[in-house]
Write a protein that holds these residues in place. Structure first.
Motif, PDB file in Angstrom:
ATOM      1  N   PRO A 108      56.110  21.851  27.784  1.00  0.00           N
ATOM      2  CA  PRO A 108      55.917  22.607  26.549  1.00  0.00           C
ATOM      3  C   PRO A 108      55.638  21.675  25.393  1.00  0.00           C
ATOM      4  CG  PRO A 108      57.887  23.308  27.708  1.00  0.00           C
ATOM      5  CD  PRO A 108      57.417  22.060  28.355  1.00  0.00           C
ATOM      6  N   SER A 109      54.921  22.218  24.407  1.00  0.00           N
ATOM      7  CA  SER A 109      54.642  21.467  23.198  1.00  0.00           C
ATOM      8  C   SER A 109      54.908  22.346  21.995  1.00  0.00           C
ATOM      9  CB  SER A 109      53.193  20.974  23.201  1.00  0.00           C
ATOM     10  OG  SER A 109      52.324  22.072  23.029  1.00  0.00           O
ATOM     11  N   ASP A 110      54.728  21.770  20.824  1.00  0.00           N
ATOM     12  CA  ASP A 110      54.964  22.518  19.594  1.00  0.00           C
ATOM     13  C   ASP A 110      53.724  23.241  19.103  1.00  0.00           C
ATOM     14  OD1 ASP A 110      57.648  22.013  19.222  1.00  0.00           O
ATOM     15  OD2 ASP A 110      57.277  20.046  18.333  1.00  0.00           O
ATOM     16  N   SER A 111      52.654  23.143  19.858  1.00  0.00           N
ATOM     17  CA  SER A 111      51.440  23.801  19.394  1.00  0.00           C
ATOM     18  C   SER A 111      51.633  25.304  19.391  1.00  0.00           C
ATOM     19  CB  SER A 111      50.279  23.411  20.310  1.00  0.00           C
ATOM     20  OG  SER A 111      50.541  23.840  21.619  1.00  0.00           O
ATOM     21  N   GLY A 112      51.346  25.946  18.308  1.00  0.00           N
ATOM     22  CA  GLY A 112      51.530  27.396  18.213  1.00  0.00           C
ATOM     23  C   GLY A 112      52.926  27.753  17.776  1.00  0.00           C
ATOM     24  N   SER A 113      53.068  28.760  17.027  1.00  0.00           N
ATOM     25  CA  SER A 113      54.377  29.116  16.463  1.00  0.00           C
ATOM     26  C   SER A 113      55.345  29.596  17.523  1.00  0.00           C
ATOM     27  CB  SER A 113      54.194  30.192  15.384  1.00  0.00           C
ATOM     28  OG  SER A 113      53.573  31.344  15.940  1.00  0.00           O
TER      29      SER A 113
ATOM     30  N   GLN B 115      55.579  28.782  20.718  1.00  0.00           N
ATOM     31  CA  GLN B 115      56.140  27.678  21.480  1.00  0.00           C
ATOM     32  C   GLN B 115      57.191  26.935  20.660  1.00  0.00           C
ATOM     33  OE1 GLN B 115      52.952  28.421  21.327  1.00  0.00           O
ATOM     34  NE2 GLN B 115      52.050  28.399  23.382  1.00  0.00           N
ATOM     35  N   GLY B 116      56.952  26.773  19.361  1.00  0.00           N
ATOM     36  CA  GLY B 116      57.908  26.071  18.517  1.00  0.00           C
ATOM     37  C   GLY B 116      59.243  26.785  18.455  1.00  0.00           C
ATOM     38  N   VAL B 117      59.221  28.099  18.525  1.00  0.00           N
ATOM     39  CA  VAL B 117      60.471  28.871  18.476  1.00  0.00           C
ATOM     40  C   VAL B 117      61.366  28.539  19.656  1.00  0.00           C
ATOM     41  CG1 VAL B 117      61.416  31.211  18.642  1.00  0.00           C
ATOM     42  CG2 VAL B 117      59.451  30.760  17.148  1.00  0.00           C
ATOM     43  N   TYR B 118      60.773  28.357  20.824  1.00  0.00           N
ATOM     44  CA  TYR B 118      61.553  28.174  22.049  1.00  0.00           C
ATOM     45  C   TYR B 118      61.774  26.718  22.437  1.00  0.00           C
ATOM     46  CZ  TYR B 118      60.486  33.133  22.517  1.00  0.00           C
ATOM     47  OH  TYR B 118      60.387  34.471  22.276  1.00  0.00           O
ATOM     48  N   ARG B 119      61.238  25.827  21.625  1.00  0.00           N
ATOM     49  CA  ARG B 119      61.323  24.413  22.005  1.00  0.00           C
ATOM     50  C   ARG B 119      62.769  23.957  22.167  1.00  0.00           C
ATOM     51  NH1 ARG B 119      58.398  19.879  22.369  1.00  0.00           N
ATOM     52  NH2 ARG B 119      59.394  17.902  21.845  1.00  0.00           N
TER      53      ARG B 119
ATOM     54  N   ASP C 204      52.803  36.425  24.314  1.00  0.00           N
ATOM     55  CA  ASP C 204      53.961  36.219  23.432  1.00  0.00           C
ATOM     56  C   ASP C 204      55.241  36.850  23.956  1.00  0.00           C
ATOM     57  OD1 ASP C 204      52.514  34.687  21.673  1.00  0.00           O
ATOM     58  OD2 ASP C 204      51.907  36.412  20.448  1.00  0.00           O
ATOM     59  N   CYS C 205      55.217  37.305  25.184  1.00  0.00           N
ATOM     60  CA  CYS C 205      56.449  37.771  25.834  1.00  0.00           C
ATOM     61  C   CYS C 205      56.900  36.708  26.834  1.00  0.00           C
ATOM     62  CB  CYS C 205      56.208  39.096  26.564  1.00  0.00           C
ATOM     63  SG  CYS C 205      56.016  40.504  25.455  1.00  0.00           S
ATOM     64  N   LEU C 206      58.200  36.548  26.929  1.00  0.00           N
ATOM     65  CA  LEU C 206      58.717  35.580  27.884  1.00  0.00           C
ATOM     66  C   LEU C 206      58.588  36.099  29.305  1.00  0.00           C
ATOM     67  CD1 LEU C 206      61.988  34.413  26.085  1.00  0.00           C
ATOM     68  CD2 LEU C 206      59.798  33.213  26.183  1.00  0.00           C
ATOM     69  N   CYS C 207      58.459  35.180  30.239  1.00  0.00           N
ATOM     70  CA  CYS C 207      58.433  35.547  31.653  1.00  0.00           C
ATOM     71  C   CYS C 207      59.846  35.934  32.079  1.00  0.00           C
ATOM     72  CB  CYS C 207      57.904  34.397  32.491  1.00  0.00           C
ATOM     73  SG  CYS C 207      58.990  32.955  32.531  1.00  0.00           S
TER      74      CYS C 207
END
Length: 1029
Positions: free
Chosen positions: A48-53, A55-59, A1019-1022
């Motif tokens: 995972p990376s911080d690209s996109g909001s 992804q940043g939420v779940y980092r 934008d939904c989690l698996c």
């Protein structure tokens, strides 16, 4: 049926494993794969990376690698860290620690002593680091290492450097010796400090030195044993003589200059008394034997002309002046071109028909010389007739011994003609004005047929770099001819690496009929002999030598010059020797050849030489207590290995072999490792004048030029390890930069492993292999195979192969395969989940195995990693904790076949999507009912899954496992076919299984946390990530 089919593939695997337990191993990795594993690091990167909001939420919920192990060390920080590691991890105490621990086996590497005459150089680095790599490996595998560093401290180079421009003029022997000793001690200190900085493991307070009194005493014991057996004797023989150093030289003290220029001459020796066959032929009254020599100055000492008995010789007539010449028939064509005239063949004879002929000496009117047969005559060059001067040639001397010829020496110790050479030659240097004068005399006598410039290889004094000559001198010799067969027999029991070096060892034995061991210098071990004032007869026996050895052990060899004669030769020794009064004798002034010094090191360091225990204890008092005892019985008092450069084929390897065979009837070593020389990156010999010398101190600490940054000791060690040490070894900026890059890549891999083990304690959190994911169990299997290959490589002195195995393992099995597959599980599974702990257990084993595998080469990096690694107590060091830990349980028959089958399918899939992200696809695998299908079911029991071990291995969103492809595949589906050969139990179980795969764009959406295409919508989690967050 091939195997009874069962619906549960796990039961199939279990049955295979039970068969393995009964039958000694079911599975052999005999696989035919359609393609190798592909690097999917870029295409399958799930990190995972911080690209996109989103992804940043779940980092914060992603378990990314964390470690305080530095990614990079360079410059001064690198140097400081290596020194800190040496101190913190007890480098200085490691040797003593391992000597004191209990061990079932001992490994003895006997150190060939470097010469104590200068600063450390890259040749030292190559040799010492090679040895240290093997020693550290042996310590890690639990053996007790016997390694005592030593220095060769005597000899002319040290004496000359110590005296400098002042020279020895007016100095007494003791004054010269004190200066030489002080110079050697300083050189030893510099070299020793460098060896320690390179990380070489030893007890540096307990080394051996050939100027130590106890060492010299042990050396005299060897001398005494050889003299007692008649192998050491005094005689007048031709020896290599260095006018520039005024001393005899052994062959090992020579270096050959291929560009030496000599004035070669063709000279006639008129036949005064022709051989009977020639005398009976009419018209052959004025025949001259034509000889060729590159050393015209030896002509005045000529005693014979030699021919080859089984060759053919012709009398030829020159067309230009009708002169009749006797030459070898096979040389007439070459002589025709050389003399620039036709040579008419008059008659031909066999060599044996020349016997009985008498020639006239060309420069001494009344002297006659015979024609004599000899097998040393060559037909490769010259005329086939050889000018023979017994005083100035080894083969010539053999002819003189056989035919009782005079051995007249016309040359003094300065290399000038003596009075015996006559008034025209007296005091002329034989290599200069003397040669000019002899050629002039040949011209005047009408004997000079031709003179030419000859460029050829010629022996030089390795110390003064000046040409040597051969002249007779009364010296002390070892009868190597008597030792040859025994030495050859002993050598046949020795392993030689590379095997090609054995030929050089045997050739040196064949070439050497005697070994001159006396030198006319002050700095060395005195030959313990006294001479009768009147007769010159030597006084030497077991009583005299034993007494001198005792004095040397107590006071050092300086006492030979410092003590009065009555102390060296007391009344009781004279009485036992049945000698005359003390006043009849004088002490000898010669010292022993330094090759005899170092060649007796086995006696001083490895074992006792027929002496009682008290004497042995005293002799070895300079060694630490743990080394005073002889080697363990199983070592047979021989070193396991001698490791030196190829120049020692005629040097230390030979002198050690000959002295040991003479005294003990066996070689002092079980194996010889012969490495090449260090050269520049252009393959040139290193030379200060050329400016291509690489200083190891500059390699480690950096140079004034920014082009040479500080690399540290580990990079130097890596360069040694990865080099092909059995040939010439290049070094330079390119090689060192490459070594640095390799070490940096390894450091990065180790850091990745450490980062993913943050908070993991294998002592309480490790997962049993039987409960692990199959891919994790497979990696343990590969780790076991890797450890065996690395162990074999180190055991065979092949650190380069060990590194190649390591780099292939990291690149192919770890970075491009396992790491890519398990990142998702490591980062995104629950922290304490069985799957993640299973992976961490394997990562910890991989970290430990990789670190230990490279530790002999990179001890600083290995110990630094170990300081950060989990699973051991604080203060424990890697080198005190053993070799790679692999278990026989890691060998899982059946499991390997299952994973390799899945990998074959994976390779086919990746080949169909080059450069694309595997995670963006769903995969259908169609395999007809077969053993391969059952194997794949062990990874995925459900027909379709996004979370199975098979889906993880394929690195796709979803895997469907079926017996045939569905009919409703979309038109953009990628379809490919392949086969996988299962070959178990040596072919008892064998099946060639076809498979078909279809890849379609993933049906799921990309999960913003794990980035797998397994979510129901954007934008939904698996489902997996939902349970965690």
């Amino acid at each position: 049926m091939l195997l009874g089919r069962v619906s549960a593939a796990s039961r199939t695997l279990a049955r295979w494993e039970r068969r393995s337990a009964r039958g000694g191993g079911l599975l052999h990795r005999a696989l035919v794969l359609r393609s190798s594993r592909r690097d999917v690091t870029s295409s399958g990167n799930n990190e995972p990376s911080d690209s996109g909001s989103a992804q940043g939420v779940y980092r914060g919920s992603v378990l990314l690698p964390r470690t305080d192990f530095p990614l990079k060390l360079s410059g001064q920080k690198l140097l400081e860290r290596e020194l800190e590691i040496q101190k913190e991890c007890g480098f200085a105490d490691l040797y003593t620690w391992q000597r004191e621990r209990k061990a079932k086996k001992e490994f003895c590497l006997h150190d060939g002593p470097p010469y104590a005459n200068g600063d450390p150089h890259v040749g030292h680095a190559l040799n010492k680091i090679m040895k240290d790599i093997r020693n550290r490996f042996e310590v890690l595998r639990g053996r007790q290492v016997h390694y005592v560093p030593g220095w060769d401290c005597h000899g002319l180079p040290i004496e000359l450097k110590a005296l400098g421009d002042v020279g020895a003029g007016g100095l007494e022997p003791l004054q010269i010796r004190h200066k030489a000793r002080a110079f050697a001690v300083e050189a030893i200190a510099r070299q020793k400090a460098a060896f320690q900085r390179w990380g070489v493991m030893a007890d540096w307070d307990q080394c051996y030195y050939t100027f130590d009194g106890a060492y010299e005493a042990a050396q005299l014991k060897v001398f005494q044993e050889m003299h007692k057996k008649g192998l050491i004797y005094q005689d007048l023989k031709p020896v290599f003589w260095s006018p520039s150093s005024r001393s005899a030289l052994a062959e090992a003290e020579l270096e050959y200059n291929p560009e030496h220029v000599s004035r070669s001459v063709y000279v006639t020796f008129p036949l005064l008394t022709p051989p009977p066959e020639i005398a009976s032929d009419p018209g052959l009254e004025n025949v001259s034997a034509l000889v060729w020599t590159t050393q015209p100055w030896t002509i005045p000492a000529n005693q014979a002309v030699c021919f080859l008995p089984n060759a053919r010789y012709s009398v030829v007539r020159r067309k230009d002046n009708h002169q009749l010449l006797l030459v070898a028939a096979g040389r007439t064509a070459g002589l025709t071109a050389l003399l620039n005239t036709e040579l008419e063949n008059v008659c031909t004879y066999t060599g044996s028909q020349l016997e009985g002929g008498i020639c006239k000496h060309p420069t001494i009117p009344d002297k006659q010389v015979p024609l004599l047969p000899s097998d040393h005559v060559t037909m490769l060059k010259g005329t086939g007739l050889v000018h023979t001067a017994p005083a100035h040639g080894m083969d010539d001397y053999s002819v003189a011994s056989r035919f009782k010829l005079m051995v007249d020496c016309l040359v003094d110790e300065d290399g000038s003609f003596t009075d015996l050479a006559g008034p025209e030659l007296r005091s002329l240097s034989v290599m200069g004005e003397g040669t000019d004068k002899v050629i002039s005399m040949l011209k005047e006598a009408g004997a000079l047929v031709r003179e030419e410039r000859c460029v050829h290889s010629y022996p030089y004094d390795w110390r003064t770099k000046r040409p040597v000559i051969i002249r007779p001198s009364r010296q002390w010799f070892i009868d190597t001819d008597a030792l040859r067969d025994k030495a050859k027999g002993a050598l046949q029991k020795v392993q030689v690496l590379p095997e090609s070096a054995r030929g050089g060892l045997l050739a040196t034995l064949d070439r050497r009929t005697y070994w001159c061991i006396s030198r006319q210098r002050s700095w060395g071990v005195p030959i313990p002999v006294f001479y009768h004032r009147e007769t010159g007869e030597p006084l030497i026996n077991k009583y005299t030598v034993s007494h001198i050895a005792k004095l040397f052990r107590e006071q050092g060899s300086d006492c030979w010059w410092g003590l009065p004669l009555e102390a060296l030769l007391p009344a009781e020794v004279l009485k036992k020797s049945k000698a005359g009064p003390l006043s009849d004798y004088v002490r000898g002034e010669d010292v022993l050849d330094i090759w005899f010094d170092s060649g007796a090191s086995w006696a001083a360091v490895l074992e006792e030489v027929e002496e009682d225990s008290d004497e042995a204890e005293s002799r070895l008092s300079w060694l630490p207590a743990s080394l005073r005892k002889p080697l363990v019985p199983e070592s047979d008092s021989r070193a396991d290995a001698y490791v030196e450069g190829k120049d020692q084929i005629g040097g230390w390897f030979q002198s050690s072999l000959l002295t040991s065979v003479a005294v003990r009837n066996k070689a002092p070593y079980k194996s010889l490792v012969v490495h090449g020389f260090v050269v520049s990156e252009k393959g040139e010999k290193m030379s200060k004048s050329v400016g291509n010398v690489v200083d190891p101190d500059v390699v480690i600490n950096g140079g004034k030029d920014a082009a040479m940054p500080p690399y540290g000791a580990d990079v130097l060690r890596w360069w040694v390890a990865e080099s092909n040490v059995f040939s010439e070894i290049p070094i330079g900026p390119g090689a060192l930069s490459s070594a640095k890059d390799s070490v940096s890549k390894l450091r990065n891999t180790l850091r990745f492993l450490l980062g993913n083990l943050q908070g993991f304690d294998p002592r309480v959190q490790a997962v049993d292999p039987k409960e692990m994911h199959y891919i994790d169990q497979y990696m343990l299997h590969l780790l076991r195979d890797f450890s065996m290959k690395v162990t074999d490589a180190y055991s065979e002195f092949d650190a380069g192969r060990a590194l190649r195995v390591l780099q292939a393992f990291i690149s192919r099995d770890l970075s491009s395969f396992y790491f890519s597959i398990v990142k998702d599980r490591l980062y995104c599974d629950p922290e304490d989940s069985l799957g993640r702990r299973s992976c961490q257990t394997v990562l910890e084993e991989l970290l430990d195995g990789v670190t230990r595998s490279v530790a002999p080469i990179l001890p600083h990096l290995a110990e630094e990693v170990y300081l950060h690694a989990p699973g051991h107590d604080k203060g424990e060091t890697l080198f005190r904790s053993g070799w790679i830990k692999s278990s026989s349980e890691w060998r899982r028959p059946g499991l390997v076949e299952a994973v390799e089958g899945a990998c074959a399918i994976r390779d086919s899939f990746l080949s169909a999507i080059p450069g694309k992200n595997a995670a963006q696809y769903d995969l259908t695998i169609a395999i007809q009912p077969s053993l391969l299908f059952e194997l794949m079911e062990s990874f995925q029991e459900e027909p379709t899954s996004t979370s199975s071990q098979l889906a993880e291995l394929m690195m796709v969103g979803r895997v469907s496992l079926t017996t045939e492809l569905p009919r409703d595949l979309p038109p953009d589906a990628l379809i490919c076919h392949g086969t996988f050969l299962i070959d178990l139990e040596g072919g008892v179980i064998r099946e060639d299984s076809p498979y078909t795969i279809a890849a379609v764009p993933a049906s799921g959406a990309r999960c913003p946390r794990c980035r797998r295409y397994t979510a129901e919508s954007a934008d939904c989690l698996c489902p997996r990530c939902l349970t965690i967050v």
